[in-house]
Design a protein around this motif. Structure first.
Motif, PDB file in Angstrom:
ATOM      1  N   ARG A   1       0.836  -1.207   0.000  1.00 58.53           N
ATOM      2  CA  ARG A   1       0.000   0.000   0.000  1.00 58.53           C
ATOM      3  C   ARG A   1       0.870   1.255   0.000  1.00 58.53           C
ATOM      4  O   ARG A   1       0.593   2.228  -0.710  1.00 58.53           O
ATOM      5  CB  ARG A   1      -0.921   0.019   1.220  1.00 58.53           C
ATOM      6  CG  ARG A   1      -1.923  -1.112   1.281  1.00 58.53           C
ATOM      7  CD  ARG A   1      -3.045  -0.810   2.267  1.00 58.53           C
ATOM      8  NE  ARG A   1      -2.558  -0.418   3.573  1.00 58.53           N
ATOM      9  CZ  ARG A   1      -2.321  -1.247   4.579  1.00 58.53           C
ATOM     10  NH1 ARG A   1      -2.509  -2.560   4.403  1.00 58.53           N
ATOM     11  NH2 ARG A   1      -1.913  -0.801   5.745  1.00 58.53           N
ATOM     12  N   LYS A   2       1.931   1.241   0.799  1.00 60.76           N
ATOM     13  CA  LYS A   2       2.843   2.383   0.855  1.00 60.76           C
ATOM     14  C   LYS A   2       3.533   2.585  -0.492  1.00 60.76           C
ATOM     15  O   LYS A   2       3.694   3.719  -0.960  1.00 60.76           O
ATOM     16  CB  LYS A   2       3.888   2.142   1.939  1.00 60.76           C
ATOM     17  CG  LYS A   2       4.859   3.301   2.159  1.00 60.76           C
ATOM     18  CD  LYS A   2       4.237   4.398   2.965  1.00 60.76           C
ATOM     19  CE  LYS A   2       5.291   5.405   3.387  1.00 60.76           C
ATOM     20  NZ  LYS A   2       4.713   6.496   4.224  1.00 60.76           N
ATOM     21  N   ALA A   3       3.942   1.490  -1.139  1.00 58.58           N
ATOM     22  CA  ALA A   3       4.628   1.589  -2.426  1.00 58.58           C
ATOM     23  C   ALA A   3       3.701   2.139  -3.502  1.00 58.58           C
ATOM     24  O   ALA A   3       4.127   2.914  -4.369  1.00 58.58           O
ATOM     25  CB  ALA A   3       5.172   0.228  -2.847  1.00 58.58           C
ATOM     26  N   VAL A   4       2.425   1.761  -3.475  1.00 51.62           N
ATOM     27  CA  VAL A   4       1.461   2.314  -4.423  1.00 51.62           C
ATOM     28  C   VAL A   4       1.425   3.832  -4.299  1.00 51.62           C
ATOM     29  O   VAL A   4       1.533   4.571  -5.285  1.00 51.62           O
ATOM     30  CB  VAL A   4       0.050   1.716  -4.200  1.00 51.62           C
ATOM     31  CG1 VAL A   4      -1.001   2.502  -4.987  1.00 51.62           C
ATOM     32  CG2 VAL A   4       0.023   0.243  -4.601  1.00 51.62           C
ATOM     33  N   GLY A   5       1.294   4.332  -3.071  1.00 47.08           N
ATOM     34  CA  GLY A   5       1.252   5.766  -2.869  1.00 47.08           C
ATOM     35  C   GLY A   5       2.558   6.454  -3.212  1.00 47.08           C
ATOM     36  O   GLY A   5       2.567   7.558  -3.788  1.00 47.08           O
ATOM     37  N   TRP A   6       3.672   5.791  -2.905  1.00 50.02           N
ATOM     38  CA  TRP A   6       4.988   6.386  -3.145  1.00 50.02           C
ATOM     39  C   TRP A   6       5.257   6.553  -4.642  1.00 50.02           C
ATOM     40  O   TRP A   6       5.698   7.618  -5.088  1.00 50.02           O
ATOM     41  CB  TRP A   6       6.051   5.517  -2.484  1.00 50.02           C
ATOM     42  CG  TRP A   6       7.454   6.033  -2.579  1.00 50.02           C
ATOM     43  CD1 TRP A   6       7.872   7.260  -2.999  1.00 50.02           C
ATOM     44  CD2 TRP A   6       8.644   5.317  -2.239  1.00 50.02           C
ATOM     45  NE1 TRP A   6       9.242   7.360  -2.935  1.00 50.02           N
ATOM     46  CE2 TRP A   6       9.737   6.182  -2.477  1.00 50.02           C
ATOM     47  CE3 TRP A   6       8.889   4.029  -1.751  1.00 50.02           C
ATOM     48  CZ2 TRP A   6      11.059   5.779  -2.247  1.00 50.02           C
ATOM     49  CZ3 TRP A   6      10.201   3.635  -1.516  1.00 50.02           C
ATOM     50  CH2 TRP A   6      11.266   4.511  -1.760  1.00 50.02           C
ATOM     51  N   CYS A   7       4.977   5.520  -5.424  1.00 47.70           N
ATOM     52  CA  CYS A   7       5.268   5.640  -6.856  1.00 47.70           C
ATOM     53  C   CYS A   7       4.353   6.671  -7.511  1.00 47.70           C
ATOM     54  O   CYS A   7       4.782   7.395  -8.431  1.00 47.70           O
ATOM     55  CB  CYS A   7       5.195   4.280  -7.549  1.00 47.70           C
ATOM     56  SG  CYS A   7       3.589   3.474  -7.563  1.00 47.70           S
ATOM     57  N   LEU A   8       3.124   6.786  -7.035  1.00 46.01           N
ATOM     58  CA  LEU A   8       2.250   7.831  -7.552  1.00 46.01           C
ATOM     59  C   LEU A   8       2.744   9.211  -7.134  1.00 46.01           C
ATOM     60  O   LEU A   8       2.738  10.161  -7.940  1.00 46.01           O
ATOM     61  CB  LEU A   8       0.822   7.609  -7.064  1.00 46.01           C
ATOM     62  CG  LEU A   8       0.086   6.399  -7.635  1.00 46.01           C
ATOM     63  CD1 LEU A   8      -1.240   6.199  -6.923  1.00 46.01           C
ATOM     64  CD2 LEU A   8      -0.127   6.546  -9.144  1.00 46.01           C
ATOM     65  N   ARG A   9       3.139   9.354  -5.892  1.00 40.82           N
ATOM     66  CA  ARG A   9       3.649  10.642  -5.417  1.00 40.82           C
ATOM     67  C   ARG A   9       4.885  11.074  -6.200  1.00 40.82           C
ATOM     68  O   ARG A   9       5.037  12.236  -6.555  1.00 40.82           O
ATOM     69  CB  ARG A   9       3.994  10.551  -3.921  1.00 40.82           C
ATOM     70  CG  ARG A   9       4.420  11.877  -3.304  1.00 40.82           C
ATOM     71  CD  ARG A   9       4.763  11.715  -1.842  1.00 40.82           C
ATOM     72  NE  ARG A   9       6.100  11.201  -1.656  1.00 40.82           N
ATOM     73  CZ  ARG A   9       6.418  10.156  -0.893  1.00 40.82           C
ATOM     74  NH1 ARG A   9       5.471   9.476  -0.265  1.00 40.82           N
ATOM     75  NH2 ARG A   9       7.671   9.772  -0.765  1.00 40.82           N
ATOM     76  N   GLU A  10       5.757  10.116  -6.514  1.00 36.23           N
ATOM     77  CA  GLU A  10       6.969  10.449  -7.256  1.00 36.23           C
ATOM     78  C   GLU A  10       6.617  10.854  -8.688  1.00 36.23           C
ATOM     79  O   GLU A  10       7.179  11.837  -9.211  1.00 36.23           O
ATOM     80  CB  GLU A  10       7.923   9.261  -7.250  1.00 36.23           C
ATOM     81  CG  GLU A  10       9.306   9.577  -7.755  1.00 36.23           C
ATOM     82  CD  GLU A  10      10.067  10.562  -6.886  1.00 36.23           C
ATOM     83  OE1 GLU A  10      10.990  11.229  -7.411  1.00 36.23           O
ATOM     84  OE2 GLU A  10       9.735  10.683  -5.686  1.00 36.23           O
ATOM     85  N   TYR A  11       5.695  10.137  -9.312  1.00 37.93           N
ATOM     86  CA  TYR A  11       5.323  10.498 -10.676  1.00 37.93           C
ATOM     87  C   TYR A  11       4.588  11.831 -10.711  1.00 37.93           C
ATOM     88  O   TYR A  11       4.648  12.560 -11.713  1.00 37.93           O
ATOM     89  CB  TYR A  11       4.474   9.407 -11.319  1.00 37.93           C
ATOM     90  CG  TYR A  11       4.174   9.698 -12.773  1.00 37.93           C
ATOM     91  CD1 TYR A  11       5.221   9.882 -13.680  1.00 37.93           C
ATOM     92  CD2 TYR A  11       2.870   9.830 -13.231  1.00 37.93           C
ATOM     93  CE1 TYR A  11       4.966  10.178 -15.019  1.00 37.93           C
ATOM     94  CE2 TYR A  11       2.601  10.120 -14.562  1.00 37.93           C
ATOM     95  CZ  TYR A  11       3.667  10.300 -15.445  1.00 37.93           C
ATOM     96  OH  TYR A  11       3.412  10.605 -16.766  1.00 37.93           O
ATOM     97  N   ALA A  12       3.927  12.188  -9.623  1.00 40.17           N
ATOM     98  CA  ALA A  12       3.231  13.473  -9.557  1.00 40.17           C
ATOM     99  C   ALA A  12       4.184  14.647  -9.702  1.00 40.17           C
ATOM    100  O   ALA A  12       3.764  15.743 -10.092  1.00 40.17           O
ATOM    101  CB  ALA A  12       2.451  13.588  -8.252  1.00 40.17           C
ATOM    102  N   LYS A  13       5.468  14.442  -9.420  1.00 37.02           N
ATOM    103  CA  LYS A  13       6.452  15.504  -9.620  1.00 37.02           C
ATOM    104  C   LYS A  13       6.630  15.791 -11.113  1.00 37.02           C
ATOM    105  O   LYS A  13       7.042  16.891 -11.499  1.00 37.02           O
ATOM    106  CB  LYS A  13       7.796  15.107  -9.006  1.00 37.02           C
ATOM    107  CG  LYS A  13       7.762  14.921  -7.493  1.00 37.02           C
ATOM    108  CD  LYS A  13       9.110  14.434  -6.973  1.00 37.02           C
ATOM    109  CE  LYS A  13       9.077  14.177  -5.479  1.00 37.02           C
ATOM    110  NZ  LYS A  13      10.375  13.637  -4.972  1.00 37.02           N
ATOM    111  N   THR A  14       6.340  14.809 -11.945  1.00 41.23           N
ATOM    112  CA  THR A  14       6.469  14.955 -13.397  1.00 41.23           C
ATOM    113  C   THR A  14       5.143  15.352 -14.041  1.00 41.23           C
ATOM    114  O   THR A  14       5.110  16.222 -14.917  1.00 41.23           O
ATOM    115  CB  THR A  14       6.970  13.632 -14.011  1.00 41.23           C
ATOM    116  OG1 THR A  14       8.266  13.334 -13.483  1.00 41.23           O
ATOM    117  CG2 THR A  14       7.045  13.716 -15.526  1.00 41.23           C
TER     118      THR A  14
END
Length: 240
Positions: free
Chosen positions: A197-210
């Motif tokens: 669950r944490k990884a799902v949010g993390w990868c989305l948060r990181e892509y949100a920078k782009t």
């Protein structure tokens, strides 16, 4: 935690690995701090014993170990990593992770089974995350045929391989395969494990920078299917 049934890769012959392991065990053992080791082991939920080396000290020792040695090729990287992983103390695993992160761009797709073994042997976030983002991601970017392995990992039962598949595009930025990223998040959206669950949010948060709009749109459409933790992480820096 699930246990992999894949065959353990063989460590190839490597004179460089012989030299590095001899130096490494001598340098690290001489600097061990048993009291700190107990605190580090407790902090990491008893995943492995520690020598008690703080990160700056450990990396300084690692530079001494590697001083004057040639750059490792793929066989050397494989041998060093597998032999480090056979040692119980976690700092040896960290040495292997640092080495692979530094040299993954010079390795072929043939390294992926070795990395899979490392991801599923004594697995915890401290080794899985850098291997996923800096080693697996580098290998997949260089050989897109490896996306088939990522598809298998995200669909499998091993939570650490699923986490690695989610995080392997973490550094891709504009090169991110957005369709695959969002598909992976949805495929693991009902996973009950914290680390997925944490990884799902993390990868989305990181892509949100782009592409923040793409992430906002994805969460707006599919947020009901995502865990609250995943949604909070995804929107942490961009809002609704």
């Amino acid at each position: 935690m699930s246990v992999t049934t894949a065959r353990t890769p063989d460590a190839p012959r490597s004179p460089l690995a012989d030299t590095v392991l001899e130096r490494l065990t001598a340098h690290y053992a001489a600097a061990a701090d048993p009291e700190r080791a107990l605190a580090m082991r407790a902090y990491m939920k008893d995943v492995a014993p520690f020598l008690g080396l703080a990160t700056p000290e450990r990396r300084a020792l690692s530079r001494s170990v590697l001083k004057g040695t040639p750059a490792p090729d793929e066989a050397d990287c494989t041998a060093i990593a597998l032999r480090c992983w056979r040692l119980p103390e976690r700092e040896y695993h960290y040495f292997a992770v640092d080495l692979l992160c530094r040299h993954a761009r010079h390795c072929s797709s043939g390294l992926l089974p070795v990395v899979r073994h490392l991801l599923t042997t004594v697995p915890w976030w401290d080794t899985v995350d850098p291997l996923a983002a800096h080693v697996v991601g580098t290998l997949v970017a260089a050989d897109r045929r490896l996306t088939a392995d990522m598809d298998a990992w995200i669909a499998g039962d091993d939570l650490w391989l699923a986490r690695a598949a989610l995080l392997h595009q973490l550094r891709y930025k504009e090169r991110t395969d957005t369709g695959r990223l969002f598909d992976y998040c949805l495929r693991r959206s009902q996973d009950g494990g914290f680390f997925v669950r944490k990884a799902v949010g993390w990868c989305l948060r990181e892509y949100a920078k782009t592409d923040p709009d793409a992430v906002r749109g994805f969460v707006a459409e599919h947020g009901h299917a995502l865990a609250p933790l995943s949604v909070r992480e995804a929107l942490r820096n961009i809002g609704q």
